[in-house]
Motif scaffolding. Structure first.
Motif, PDB file in Angstrom:
ATOM      1  N   CYS A 190     -12.558   1.438  -2.291  1.00 15.76           N
ATOM      2  CA  CYS A 190     -12.862   0.066  -1.895  1.00 15.76           C
ATOM      3  C   CYS A 190     -11.902  -0.930  -2.516  1.00 15.76           C
ATOM      4  O   CYS A 190     -11.902  -2.099  -2.145  1.00 15.76           O
TER       5      CYS A 190
ATOM      6  N   CYS B 195     -18.996  -1.345  -2.138  1.00 11.10           N
ATOM      7  CA  CYS B 195     -18.484  -0.358  -3.094  1.00 11.10           C
ATOM      8  C   CYS B 195     -19.635   0.580  -3.365  1.00 11.10           C
ATOM      9  O   CYS B 195     -20.763   0.149  -3.557  1.00 11.10           O
ATOM     10  N   ARG B 196     -19.373   1.854  -3.377  1.00 12.65           N
ATOM     11  CA  ARG B 196     -20.444   2.814  -3.574  1.00 12.65           C
ATOM     12  C   ARG B 196     -20.445   3.387  -4.991  1.00 12.65           C
ATOM     13  O   ARG B 196     -21.329   4.161  -5.336  1.00 12.65           O
ATOM     14  N   CYS B 197     -19.435   3.065  -5.784  1.00 12.81           N
ATOM     15  CA  CYS B 197     -19.313   3.707  -7.097  1.00 12.81           C
ATOM     16  C   CYS B 197     -19.714   2.833  -8.274  1.00 12.81           C
ATOM     17  O   CYS B 197     -20.341   3.302  -9.207  1.00 12.81           O
ATOM     18  N   THR B 198     -19.270   1.599  -8.284  1.00 13.44           N
ATOM     19  CA  THR B 198     -19.283   0.833  -9.536  1.00 13.44           C
ATOM     20  C   THR B 198     -20.574   0.089  -9.810  1.00 13.44           C
ATOM     21  O   THR B 198     -20.809  -0.330 -10.936  1.00 13.44           O
TER      22      THR B 198
ATOM     23  N   MET C 109     -17.692   5.777   0.301  1.00 13.72           N
ATOM     24  CA  MET C 109     -16.946   4.806   1.101  1.00 13.72           C
ATOM     25  C   MET C 109     -15.857   5.469   1.926  1.00 13.72           C
ATOM     26  O   MET C 109     -15.465   4.962   2.962  1.00 13.72           O
TER      27      MET C 109
ATOM     28  N   LEU D 135     -13.058  -0.112 -10.906  1.00 17.22           N
ATOM     29  CA  LEU D 135     -12.922   0.885  -9.848  1.00 17.22           C
ATOM     30  C   LEU D 135     -13.255   2.257 -10.404  1.00 17.22           C
ATOM     31  O   LEU D 135     -13.033   2.534 -11.581  1.00 17.22           O
ATOM     32  N   GLN D 136     -13.814   3.070  -9.534  1.00 19.65           N
ATOM     33  CA  GLN D 136     -13.994   4.480  -9.876  1.00 19.65           C
ATOM     34  C   GLN D 136     -13.167   5.315  -8.898  1.00 19.65           C
ATOM     35  O   GLN D 136     -12.049   5.701  -9.206  1.00 19.65           O
ATOM     36  N   CYS D 137     -13.677   5.511  -7.698  1.00 24.16           N
ATOM     37  CA  CYS D 137     -12.877   6.302  -6.758  1.00 24.16           C
ATOM     38  C   CYS D 137     -11.711   5.498  -6.203  1.00 24.16           C
ATOM     39  O   CYS D 137     -10.743   6.056  -5.702  1.00 24.16           O
ATOM     40  N   GLY D 138     -11.805   4.186  -6.271  1.00 25.87           N
ATOM     41  CA  GLY D 138     -10.692   3.337  -5.845  1.00 25.87           C
ATOM     42  C   GLY D 138     -10.589   3.116  -4.350  1.00 25.87           C
ATOM     43  O   GLY D 138      -9.688   2.420  -3.892  1.00 25.87           O
TER      44      GLY D 138
HETATM   45  S1  FES Z   1     -14.777   2.453  -6.475  1.00 28.66           S
HETATM   46 FE1  FES Z   1     -15.503   3.947  -5.106  1.00 28.66          FE
HETATM   47  S2  FES Z   1     -16.181   2.737  -3.490  1.00 28.66           S
HETATM   48 FE2  FES Z   1     -15.680   1.246  -4.940  1.00 28.66          FE
END
Ligand code: FES
Ligand SMILES: Cc1cc2nc3c(=O)[nH]c(=O)nc-3n(C[C@H](O)[C@H](O)[C@H](O)COP(=O)(O)OP(=O)(O)OC[C@H]3O[C@@H](n4cnc5c(N)ncnc54)[C@H](O)[C@@H]3O)c2cc1C
Ligand code: FES
Lengths: 164, 778, 285
Positions: free
Chosen positions: A106, A138-141, B200, A101-104
């Protein structure tokens, strides 16, 4: 004023008796009435999976269900994943260990999706697992670590079951 | 501390800096206890719903509000008339005077210019009721013809104002002579589709005016809270000390989140006027038509080259589709496109002209690797074209043109955002070599040739990117040790999910000699620190990290000075290990904890001395120069000959990051960036029909990659060229994963279908690729 | 993106459900089954029913069983139930393969076969299956019970011949004889997306010749349809790659594709050739 119904929901083993307009989605009720804001809303039209919860053992999109429809069912949200003493579920631990996870945002959706999946198919193979996890965005990982985390958790859970 | 050229932490001798430790921010996020702005409520709050234009362009004839106002639970309904005293949204930095007439009003003023433009707001007791009432607001619009193509001739934005708001150009060297004397001239016409960050979490904001203390609060801030505080203060004519911004958990930013939008001002204005907190949570449809779009550019580019393929000059005409208004960034993306276009190559002469043009689409601004994703696509496509023309391979052409390490620092004679571009350090050719080896380029190419011979449409493509990060000039941080030995780091940074807290904790912990898990990191709270640069353009780790290092160093100095009295040893014979000061020569001997030192130096205590009591410091980091990360992307793709679908079989990135604070997090940034870059290369596009109606306003139509489409990105992190412009040697890592993706994928598709230069437009949709494939077979 | 207000009725029996429909249909009273298409429409306020009649609590509609020569799929049988093998034999395998390409697992856990038929999305897998395999749709109202052939049920994109007061209680699909070969293929932009083109092929082989060929194409025109010309090409011939390619060309020539911005007419035409070819090729494995 529109209809209001008395609704009893069972979430993470606890009962909530609520007076609701039927149009309130399960996701909104979990968040606004039960105070369980771990269930996130990323699209409200069924595509992103951020709102995934487990109902009677199955992963479903809580934005595509009305709360009135969930009466009498066992609802589990991300808040119900850790043990009673707060000990992390193997999936939660694996998500931390693998930097899944990054922003968490999702993360709760992925955790609940993976949780239901491993309950149903503890021995799921990689391709089938990817098919299922492709359900959520997920938009980050870049996803790679999410897959690794779920695989690790599956192995940990299997090992635990084998222990007497 | 200024521009120290020594690297602070010796490689291989660190305890936590440079290590892949797990993140301190994860626990609440995996247990559902994070707090994103939608999760936050204030007593007596009301909800705002925005009524948006359904027309791409038109004159507002009438707006009828009676029906909406009559809905029980509605508190107020406003149109532009109700907020006519408030100005349009200003630029963050002083921008060209010429752009001012193109700023966006909070609510449409007489004219609507894109589908999604805020026309009215409804304020009501619940989000459901607000939406019910918003539906009843009737906006009557007399349609005007929409302008949808930035490369088409400009039209009138308003009487006497062209839709070409600005022309920017940069140039050096004798371009005309280079083209006259060239061995050959290679040209290309290239375009990049409209896509964006699309985090997201949708946007959200809560305005809360506290009349008791006359403080205006904005919750849900992101990216640049301190600068937005200044902007809000200016906008409302308030002292900035009476405006406080608060960041919550942020579900991704990618450049688009945290800029000030109409809704941010509207919740503030409404909370002041109505005397209660006002909450606005964007829905996904709104996000896709209202939050910043990005990337859409059209390039007519050409290069003059000599017989060996050396670039003699580069010339480009750029048409940037800005959408309907100019937002907080002004023309920043265009400026960055021009400035970074030559990338890592020696380009003796250069001229680029950028046309900054308005259309009737959602306004555009920065998205991860702004201007660089676009420019890298253009430049690398051009290099591939040069190679094809001269019969060279893609690697050779790049080797021939890369700036050599002994030419560093390299002054580019261009400016980015007004700052001269001086490439700080780098061994570009060395990294290319390492990348090809680690990837197994020769073997892979041989395998792919065999597979192609057997009838498969497979190919590998490569791109080289140059990024920019750590733009100064200054940032500060406050480090303090409490009586229990716990450390608090207060920064003006921001966290968008990139692991900011962990990175700062690692830098602080390494400097101070404590466990990083005992470090609490504060960010995004304007009431905790006076200044802050936030988190954008890969600046946070470099600039704020530099400041944290400086402050922690000062605290360390103080602690050692105090302890030297108590332990009766010179300070330079002392060390701090696990939060205790010990003698280097007797680490198991007498020691004193940082907590004890903090207590001893408290106000009124002996240890406080004459200076400032307490174990803390507020320190600054200043630097003039930027840090320029760079790297190589390699993609292997397979094209389905019957459908044109492109599958990415392998994806590899090598990047030099100077020093990696946390390699696991660096890899995470790269992998995530690649998948976003790939989205723009193959899937994502904000499409419009001929009337300017958006066709990508749902997640079923705006196609972001899922796990099925995403390759397992392989990453090689190099630390060969630490930046001399900061004491930790760091270069930002936020963007490089994205930057080279469009270029590498395009090149790989060319190789797969055996037609160099085929891909000229992103995204390379199956339909487009199938046409290219059929043309190639003809 | 919040649904407009409505009154909610949880029907306990089919009779109750049709009575509620009779009462509310003219005021846009609607059935909710899995909600996987209906709720998104309500969220966008493209649907704003005044009354929502929930059939999920009607136990009788959960029936999934083979009776005689047909598979009977009750109105609250989920996609997931068919994915895990709705019945033994060829038909069960075919439906299971198709189910896996419908949306994603959590959506399949709720969405229903019958709901998909009523929803009539041009690209829905089940609509294609129903038309190709000659399914019947049982529609009940307080007035009557009608049994409708799938062929003719779909009248356009998202439209059918179902009356507003009718409840689909079940769909019936004829079983496929042992030895029936089948193949299914679809092309979508991403995993789980609606298809831009899909094809289902079934046939048997007798004495080395194809008999009873069926070729259906979905996602291309507003309704799924069988392609007579392609079937004619197959009938009586020996199955091989060249024949399959020829049948696919017939199919591509026989469609008049939609142009919806997602995929142009010409591209869809080419996709038809691709999916028909592949569906037929798969029938060999
Ligand atoms: S961790 Fe940011 S959208 Fe999945
Ligand atoms: C992200 C996403 C992706 C999807 N991808 C696909 C895909 O690839 N392929 C695909 O086929 N589908 C897809 N779907 C749709 C999904 O399969 C739905 O489940 C299906 O279309 C409708 O079934 P339902 O039971 O959910 O019906 P509902 O949503 O409950 O109802 C749909 C409509 O049918 C009516 N209705 C339902 N049941 C009856 C009945 N028994 N009698 C009378 N009227 C009835 C309702 O009133 C409503 O108008 C997707 C959905 C989502 C959210
Ligand atoms: S919020 Fe439910 S699927 Fe996106």
């Amino acid at each position: 004023m529109s209809q209001k119904l008395e609704v009893k929901l069972t979430v993470n083993g606890r009962d909530y008796v609520l007076s609701l307009e039927p149009r309130w989605t399960l996701a909104d009720v979990l968040r606004e009435h039960c105070g369980l804001t771990g269930t996130h809303l990323g699209c409200e039209h069924g595509v992103c999976g951020a709102c995934t919860v487990m109902i009677d053992g199955q992963a479903v999109r809580s934005c595509l269900m009305f709360a009135v429809q969930a009466q009498g069912k066992a609802i589990v949200t991300v808040e119900g994943l850790a043990g009673p003493g707060g000990e992390l579920h193997p999936l939660q631990q694996a998500f931390i260990d693998h930097h899944a996870l990054q922003c968490g945002f999702c993360t709760p959706g992925f955790l609940m999706l993976a949780h239901a999946t491993l309950l149903e198919s503890p021995d799921i193979d990689d391709e089938a697992l990817i098919d299922i996890l492709a359900s959520n965005l997920c938009r980050c990982t870049g996803y790679k670590n999410i897959l690794a985390a779920v695989k690790t958790a599956a192995a940990v859970m299997k090992a635990r079951r084998r222990q007497p | 501390m200024t521009g120290a050229s020594v690297t602070a932490f010796e490689k291989g001798k660190t305890r936590v800096f440079g290590r892949s430790v797990s993140r301190i921010e994860d626990l609440p996020l995996v247990t559902g206890r994070g707090r994103y702005v939608a999760d936050l409520d204030f007593p007596r709050q009301i909800h705002m719903r925005v009524v948006r234009s359904e027309e791409a362009h038109g004159r507002i004839v009438a707006i009828r509000l009676d029906a909406a106002r009559a809905v029980p639970g509605v508190v107020a309904v406003w149109t532009h008339a109700d907020i006519a005293g408030l100005p349009p949204i200003d630029f963050r930095d002083p921008a060209a005077e010429a752009l001012k007439p193109y700023r966006q009003p909070l609510l449409a003023k007489g004219v609507v210019r894109y589908v999604g433009e805020p026309v009215a707001v409804v304020l009501a007791e619940s989000p459901y009721v607000a939406e019910d009432a918003a539906e009843l607001v009737a906006v009557e619009v007399e349609a005007l013809p929409p302008l949808l193509d930035a490369a088409a001739p400009p039209a009138a934005f308003a009487p006497g104002l062209s839709t070409e708001a600005l022309e920017l150009s940069q140039e050096y060297g004798d371009v005309a002579a280079a083209f006259r004397e060239a061995h050959c001239i290679v040209e290309a016409e290239l375009s990049i589709g409209r896509h964006s960050g699309v985090p997201m979490e949708c946007r959200g904001a809560i305005g809360r005016y506290d009349a008791a203390y006359d403080v205006l609060e904005l919750w849900g801030a992101a990216k640049v809270p301190h600068r937005n505080r200044e902007a809000l203060a200016r906008f409302f004519g308030r002292p900035s000390s009476s405006v406080q911004l608060h960041e919550c958990h942020v579900g991704g930013g990618f450049g688009i989140r945290g800029e000030l939008y109409p809704e941010d001002f509207l919740v503030c204005a409404a909370s002041m006027r109505l005397g209660c907190p006002v909450k606005w949570i964007e829905d996904r449809r709104e996000h896709l038509i209202a939050a910043n779009h990005s990337r859409q550019q059209h390039h007519r580019v050409r290069a003059a080259v000599d017989a060996e393929g050396r670039i003699l000059a580069l010339e480009d005409a750029i048409f940037l589709d800005q959408g309907a208004y100019v937002r907080t960034h002004g023309a920043r993306v265009l400026d960055l496109t021009l400035a970074m276009l030559p990338g890592p190559y020696r380009v003796p002469a250069f001229r680029a002209v950028g046309h900054f043009r308005l259309t009737n689409k959602t306004p555009a601004a920065t998205y991860r690797a702004p201007g660089r994703y676009e420019g890298t696509f253009v430049r690398e496509r051009l290099l591939d074209a040069i190679a094809a023309r001269l019969g060279l391979d893609g690697v050779a052409i790049r080797r021939r043109n890369l700036i050599a390490s002994n030419e560093m620092p390299y002054a580019r004679q261009l400016t980015a955002n007004g700052h001269p571009i001086i490439l700080d350090s780098g061994d570009y050719a060395g990294l290319l070599r390492a990348a090809l080896e680690a990837f197994g380029w020769e073997e892979t190419e041989a395998r792919l040739r065999e597979r192609r011979a057997a009838g498969e449409f497979v190919g590998a493509g490569l791109s080289f990117f140059l990024e920019k990060s750590g733009q100064g000039p200054s940032d500060s941080a406050l480090v303090s040790v409490d009586s229990g030995g716990f450390v608090e780091v207060v920064t003006g940074g921001a966290s968008l999910g990139q692991g900011f807290e962990t990175a700062m904790a690692q830098i602080c912990a390494e400097t101070l000699g404590v466990d990083y898990r005992r470090v609490r990191v504060v960010h995004g709270q304007t009431d905790r620190i006076r200044f802050g640069i936030g988190a954008h353009a890969s600046r946070a780790t470099v600039m704020t990290g530099g400041a944290v290092h400086a402050a922690a160093s000062e605290v360390r100095r103080k602690a050692l000075a105090q302890a030297s009295v108590l332990l009766q040893a010179p300070a330079d014979e002392l060390d701090i290990v696990e939060g205790r000061v010990v003698r280097r020569d007797a680490p198991m001997g007498a020691s004193i904890s940082l907590g004890e030192l903090s207590r001893a130096s408290g106000p009124g205590r002996d240890g406080a001395g004459n200076g400032m009591p307490g174990l803390y410091s507020e320190s600054w980091f200043h630097t003039e120069g930027m840090a320029f990360p760079y790297g190589v992307h390699i993609a292997v793709v397979r094209v389905d000959r019957a459908t044109g679908q492109v599958a990415v079989e392998r994806y590899f990135v090598a990047t030099d990051v100077g020093r990696a604070v946390n390699p696991m997090m660096v890899e995470g940034q790269i992998a995530g960036g690649v998948v976003q870059g790939l989205g723009g290369a193959l899937y994502e596009e904000f499409r419009y029909d001929a009337a300017g109606q958006p066709l990508s306003a749902t997640f079923a139509a705006y196609l972001m990659p899922t796990m099925r489409e995403a390759p397992k990105v392989e990453v090689l992190i190099a630390e060969d060229a630490p930046s001399p412009n900061n004491p930790l040697g760091i270069k930002g890592v936020g963007e490089g994963g994205c930057t080279g993706a469009g270029a590498a994928i395009a090149s790989a598709i060319d190789a797969a279908i055996g037609r160099p230069g085929a891909v000229t437009a992103l995204p390379a949709t199956p339909e487009r690729v199938l046409s290219l494939l059929e043309a190639a077979r003809r | 993106m919040k649904p407009a207000p409505f009154d909610y009725h949880a029907a306990r029996t089919v009779e109750e459900a049709v009575a509620l429909l009779a009462e509310y249909a003219d005021r846009d009273g609607r059935i909710i089954a899995g909600g996987q298409s209906f709720v998104p429409m309500m969220a966008f306020r493209l649907a704003r029913p005044s009354h929502v009649i929930d059939i999920n609590g009607i136990a009788a509609l959960g029936r999934l069983a083979v009776e005689g020569e047909v598979l009977r799929i009750g109105a609250v049988v989920r996609h997931a139930a068919l994915e895990t093998l709705g019945c033994a034999g060829v038909l069960g395998r075919l439906l299971s393969q198709m189910a896996r390409l419908i949306a994603h697992k959590p959506i399949r856990n709720r969405g229903t076969f019958c709901g998909s038929i009523v929803n009539a999305d041009p690209a829905a897998e089940w609509c294609l299956a129903a038309v190709t395999l000659g399914a019947e749709i049982v529609a009940q109202s307080v007035r009557e019970i009608r049994v409708l052939g799938a062929d003719g049920f779909f009248t356009g994109a998202m439209t059918t011949t179902l009356a507003p007061d009718e409840l689909v209680t079940e769909c019936r699909i004829p079983l496929l004889r042992d030895g029936t070969r089948f193949g299914f293929d679809e092309v979508s932009r991403r995993a789980g997306d609606f298809a831009m083109a899909a094809a289902l092929a079934t046939y048997r082989v007798e004495d080395g010749r194809i008999v009873e060929p069926r070729i259906g194409v979905g996602g291309v025109e507003p309704c799924p349809k069988r392609i007579a010309a392609a079937e004619a090409r197959l009938a009586g011939a020996a199955p091989d790659h060249r024949l399959f390619a020829a049948a696919a060309s017939e199919a591509a020539a026989a469609v008049e594709p939609m142009d919806d911005g997602e995929a142009s007419r010409g591209y869809r035409q080419r996709l038809v050739r691709a999916v028909v070819t592949r569906a037929l090729e798969r029938s060999l494995s």
